[in-house]
Scaffold this motif. Structure first.
Motif, PDB file in Angstrom:
ATOM      1  N   MET A   1       0.834  -1.184   0.000  1.00  0.00           N
ATOM      2  CA  MET A   1       0.000   0.000   0.000  1.00  0.00           C
ATOM      3  C   MET A   1       0.880   1.250   0.000  1.00  0.00           C
ATOM      4  N   THR A   2       1.667   1.427  -1.013  1.00  0.00           N
ATOM      5  CA  THR A   2       2.568   2.563  -1.105  1.00  0.00           C
ATOM      6  C   THR A   2       1.835   3.783  -1.604  1.00  0.00           C
ATOM      7  N   PRO A   3       2.255   4.995  -1.188  1.00  0.00           N
ATOM      8  CA  PRO A   3       1.606   6.210  -1.638  1.00  0.00           C
ATOM      9  C   PRO A   3       1.726   6.365  -3.145  1.00  0.00           C
ATOM     10  N   THR A   4       0.732   7.025  -3.745  1.00  0.00           N
ATOM     11  CA  THR A   4       0.795   7.271  -5.172  1.00  0.00           C
ATOM     12  C   THR A   4       1.855   8.310  -5.490  1.00  0.00           C
ATOM     13  N   SER A   5       2.544   8.135  -6.620  1.00  0.00           N
ATOM     14  CA  SER A   5       3.597   9.072  -7.012  1.00  0.00           C
ATOM     15  C   SER A   5       3.039  10.249  -7.788  1.00  0.00           C
ATOM     16  N   SER A   6       1.766  10.170  -8.209  1.00  0.00           N
ATOM     17  CA  SER A   6       1.160  11.252  -8.975  1.00  0.00           C
ATOM     18  C   SER A   6       0.836  12.414  -8.056  1.00  0.00           C
ATOM     19  N   ARG A   7       0.820  13.610  -8.636  1.00  0.00           N
ATOM     20  CA  ARG A   7       0.464  14.808  -7.888  1.00  0.00           C
ATOM     21  C   ARG A   7      -0.761  15.439  -8.522  1.00  0.00           C
TER      22      ARG A   7
ATOM     23  N   PHE B   1     -12.552  -1.542  -1.004  1.00  0.00           N
ATOM     24  CA  PHE B   1     -11.600  -2.486  -0.422  1.00  0.00           C
ATOM     25  C   PHE B   1     -11.340  -3.670  -1.347  1.00  0.00           C
ATOM     26  N   SER B   2     -12.361  -4.133  -2.029  1.00  0.00           N
ATOM     27  CA  SER B   2     -12.223  -5.330  -2.856  1.00  0.00           C
ATOM     28  C   SER B   2     -11.699  -5.031  -4.259  1.00  0.00           C
ATOM     29  N   ALA B   3     -11.544  -3.761  -4.597  1.00  0.00           N
ATOM     30  CA  ALA B   3     -11.064  -3.401  -5.939  1.00  0.00           C
ATOM     31  C   ALA B   3      -9.626  -3.885  -6.136  1.00  0.00           C
TER      32      ALA B   3
ATOM     33  N   ARG C   1      -8.565  -0.375   9.613  1.00  0.00           N
ATOM     34  CA  ARG C   1      -8.372  -1.815   9.526  1.00  0.00           C
ATOM     35  C   ARG C   1      -8.138  -2.274   8.085  1.00  0.00           C
ATOM     36  N   MET C   2      -8.805  -1.646   7.131  1.00  0.00           N
ATOM     37  CA  MET C   2      -8.672  -1.983   5.710  1.00  0.00           C
ATOM     38  C   MET C   2      -9.037  -3.441   5.440  1.00  0.00           C
ATOM     39  N   ARG C   3      -9.918  -3.964   6.234  1.00  0.00           N
ATOM     40  CA  ARG C   3     -10.398  -5.335   6.041  1.00  0.00           C
ATOM     41  C   ARG C   3     -11.708  -5.482   6.802  1.00  0.00           C
ATOM     42  N   PHE C   4     -12.528  -6.424   6.379  1.00  0.00           N
ATOM     43  CA  PHE C   4     -13.748  -6.712   7.115  1.00  0.00           C
ATOM     44  C   PHE C   4     -14.169  -8.146   6.818  1.00  0.00           C
ATOM     45  N   ARG C   5     -14.979  -8.674   7.691  1.00  0.00           N
ATOM     46  CA  ARG C   5     -15.451 -10.049   7.546  1.00  0.00           C
ATOM     47  C   ARG C   5     -16.943 -10.060   7.225  1.00  0.00           C
ATOM     48  N   ILE C   6     -17.307 -10.852   6.232  1.00  0.00           N
ATOM     49  CA  ILE C   6     -18.712 -11.074   5.902  1.00  0.00           C
ATOM     50  C   ILE C   6     -19.191 -12.222   6.789  1.00  0.00           C
ATOM     51  N   VAL C   7     -19.956 -11.893   7.794  1.00  0.00           N
ATOM     52  CA  VAL C   7     -20.338 -12.866   8.821  1.00  0.00           C
ATOM     53  C   VAL C   7     -21.110 -14.034   8.221  1.00  0.00           C
ATOM     54  N   GLU C   8     -22.003 -13.746   7.296  1.00  0.00           N
ATOM     55  CA  GLU C   8     -22.883 -14.780   6.755  1.00  0.00           C
ATOM     56  C   GLU C   8     -22.128 -15.852   5.979  1.00  0.00           C
ATOM     57  N   THR C   9     -20.983 -15.507   5.401  1.00  0.00           N
ATOM     58  CA  THR C   9     -20.211 -16.478   4.627  1.00  0.00           C
ATOM     59  C   THR C   9     -18.857 -16.791   5.262  1.00  0.00           C
ATOM     60  N   ASN C  10     -18.546 -16.068   6.359  1.00  0.00           N
ATOM     61  CA  ASN C  10     -17.271 -16.230   7.058  1.00  0.00           C
ATOM     62  C   ASN C  10     -16.083 -15.951   6.146  1.00  0.00           C
ATOM     63  N   GLU C  11     -16.270 -15.034   5.191  1.00  0.00           N
ATOM     64  CA  GLU C  11     -15.187 -14.624   4.296  1.00  0.00           C
ATOM     65  C   GLU C  11     -14.620 -13.292   4.759  1.00  0.00           C
TER      66      GLU C  11
ATOM     67  N   VAL D   1      -9.870  -8.303   2.333  1.00  0.00           N
ATOM     68  CA  VAL D   1      -8.685  -7.538   2.713  1.00  0.00           C
ATOM     69  C   VAL D   1      -8.307  -6.635   1.552  1.00  0.00           C
ATOM     70  N   ALA D   2      -8.172  -5.350   1.818  1.00  0.00           N
ATOM     71  CA  ALA D   2      -7.871  -4.396   0.754  1.00  0.00           C
ATOM     72  C   ALA D   2      -6.452  -4.584   0.238  1.00  0.00           C
ATOM     73  N   ALA D   3      -6.315  -4.631  -1.075  1.00  0.00           N
ATOM     74  CA  ALA D   3      -4.993  -4.695  -1.689  1.00  0.00           C
ATOM     75  C   ALA D   3      -4.376  -3.307  -1.806  1.00  0.00           C
ATOM     76  N   HIS D   4      -5.239  -2.288  -1.886  1.00  0.00           N
ATOM     77  CA  HIS D   4      -4.776  -0.908  -2.017  1.00  0.00           C
ATOM     78  C   HIS D   4      -5.628  -0.018  -1.116  1.00  0.00           C
ATOM     79  N   ARG D   5      -4.985   0.933  -0.455  1.00  0.00           N
ATOM     80  CA  ARG D   5      -5.731   1.892   0.352  1.00  0.00           C
ATOM     81  C   ARG D   5      -6.366   2.916  -0.584  1.00  0.00           C
ATOM     82  N   PRO D   6      -7.676   3.077  -0.542  1.00  0.00           N
ATOM     83  CA  PRO D   6      -8.316   4.033  -1.450  1.00  0.00           C
ATOM     84  C   PRO D   6      -7.957   5.476  -1.108  1.00  0.00           C
ATOM     85  N   VAL D   7      -8.033   6.337  -2.096  1.00  0.00           N
ATOM     86  CA  VAL D   7      -7.917   7.777  -1.871  1.00  0.00           C
ATOM     87  C   VAL D   7      -9.290   8.232  -1.378  1.00  0.00           C
ATOM     88  N   VAL D   8      -9.365   8.650  -0.116  1.00  0.00           N
ATOM     89  CA  VAL D   8     -10.658   8.942   0.512  1.00  0.00           C
ATOM     90  C   VAL D   8     -10.865  10.455   0.610  1.00  0.00           C
TER      91      VAL D   8
END
Length: 280
Positions: free
Chosen positions: A1-7, A109-111, A139-149, A152-159
């Motif tokens: 999850m490195t910072p973007t180099s673009s400005r 997160f799933s992108a 946390r950048m992650r969450f659990r789907i309780v109904e499926t126990n999945e 985990v985010a591969a990249h931190r979104p620009v929020v």
């Protein structure tokens, strides 16, 4: 999850100040949410679209309502659809995954690629929402309780988070954001903004429109001052109608394109109908 180099330097259609550009680039470097405040019409929501365009990232909008919860942004389990399918025999109701709908946060997160996540008007939700939201972003992650999945985010979104100052936000939330207040454009910047939306506009018409617009915004009796988008719309109507000259008086054309409250229309009509102006 490195910072973007673009400005970020704005876009052809989104003209931004140096201060706003610095705030965006600070948030990109620190990978912190950018909290943007400012009065309506200053381009808070459009900022996320401009960042998406400038950095070549997909935009995921999340428009917050008074009933919004942080959990809604992760996923929703569609029990109603599953019940419907079980009654009418449409689909495999044992496959719970079919009834899981990712929310904007879950989608970000799933992108597979880094995306821009707009959380618009965060102050509309209840007081617990901002802190719950930052907990999920940390946390950048969450659990789907109904499926126990676990997702985990591969990249931190620009929020990008916008607020209209309808209520105070928690200190813990503010500490973990980069903050910027967008000032209303001055005449020079507004002239450039008008030029972007109305290229080739007659210079005299543009100057008259700007003069009237800022005079109206200076009226102390207005409950809702006209914003940038209303100025752009007003000029479009003036052009389409062939209006060449006007001034701020009781005969101002298409005043309803600028003022959207009955009290404000009455205040202006009263001021100029009596031959005097209302001063700030």
């Amino acid at each position: 999850m490195t910072p973007t180099s673009s400005r970020f330097r704005g876009t052809e259609k989104y003209l931004s100040s140096e201060g706003l550009q610095a705030a965006v680039n600070c948030a990109l470097t620190l990978q912190r949410p950018l909290l943007v405040k400012g009065e309506p019409g200053t381009g808070k929501t459009l900022l996320a679209e401009a960042i998406s365009e400038a950095l070549g990232m997909r935009l995921i909008p999340w428009h917050v309502k008074s009933t919004t919860r942080a959990q809604d942004g992760l996923y929703v389990y569609d029990t109603v659809q599953r019940l419907y399918d079980s009654r009418f025999g449409d689909g495999d109701v044992k496959d719970i995954r079919r009834y899981i709908r990712l929310g904007p946060l879950g989608e970000a997160f799933s992108a597979k690629e880094r995306v821009v996540l707009l959380i618009d008007e965060v102050d509309k939700a209840d007081l617990e929402f901002p802190n719950d939201l930052l907990h999920e972003l940390d946390r950048m992650r969450f659990r789907i309780v109904e499926t126990n999945e676990e997702v985990v985010a591969a990249h931190r979104p620009v929020v990008i988070i916008t607020s209209n100052n309808e209520k105070e936000l928690p200190d813990a939330f503010l500490r973990r954001c980069v903050f910027h207040f967008i000032d209303f454009p001055d005449t020079d910047l507004m002239r450039r903004i008008v030029g972007v939306h109305h290229p080739g506009l007659d210079a005299e018409l543009a100057e008259q429109a700007l003069k009237v617009f800022y005079e109206l915004r200076g009226f102390s009796r207005l409950r809702k001052r006209p914003t940038t988008s209303e100025l752009i719309d007003w000029i479009a109507v003036l052009k389409a109608s062939g209006v060449q000259s006007f001034k701020l008086d009781e005969n101002l054309p298409f005043l309803g394109a600028l003022l959207k409250k009955e009290q404000d229309l009455m205040a202006v009509a009263e001021a100029f109908g009596r031959g005097r102006r209302t001063r700030a």
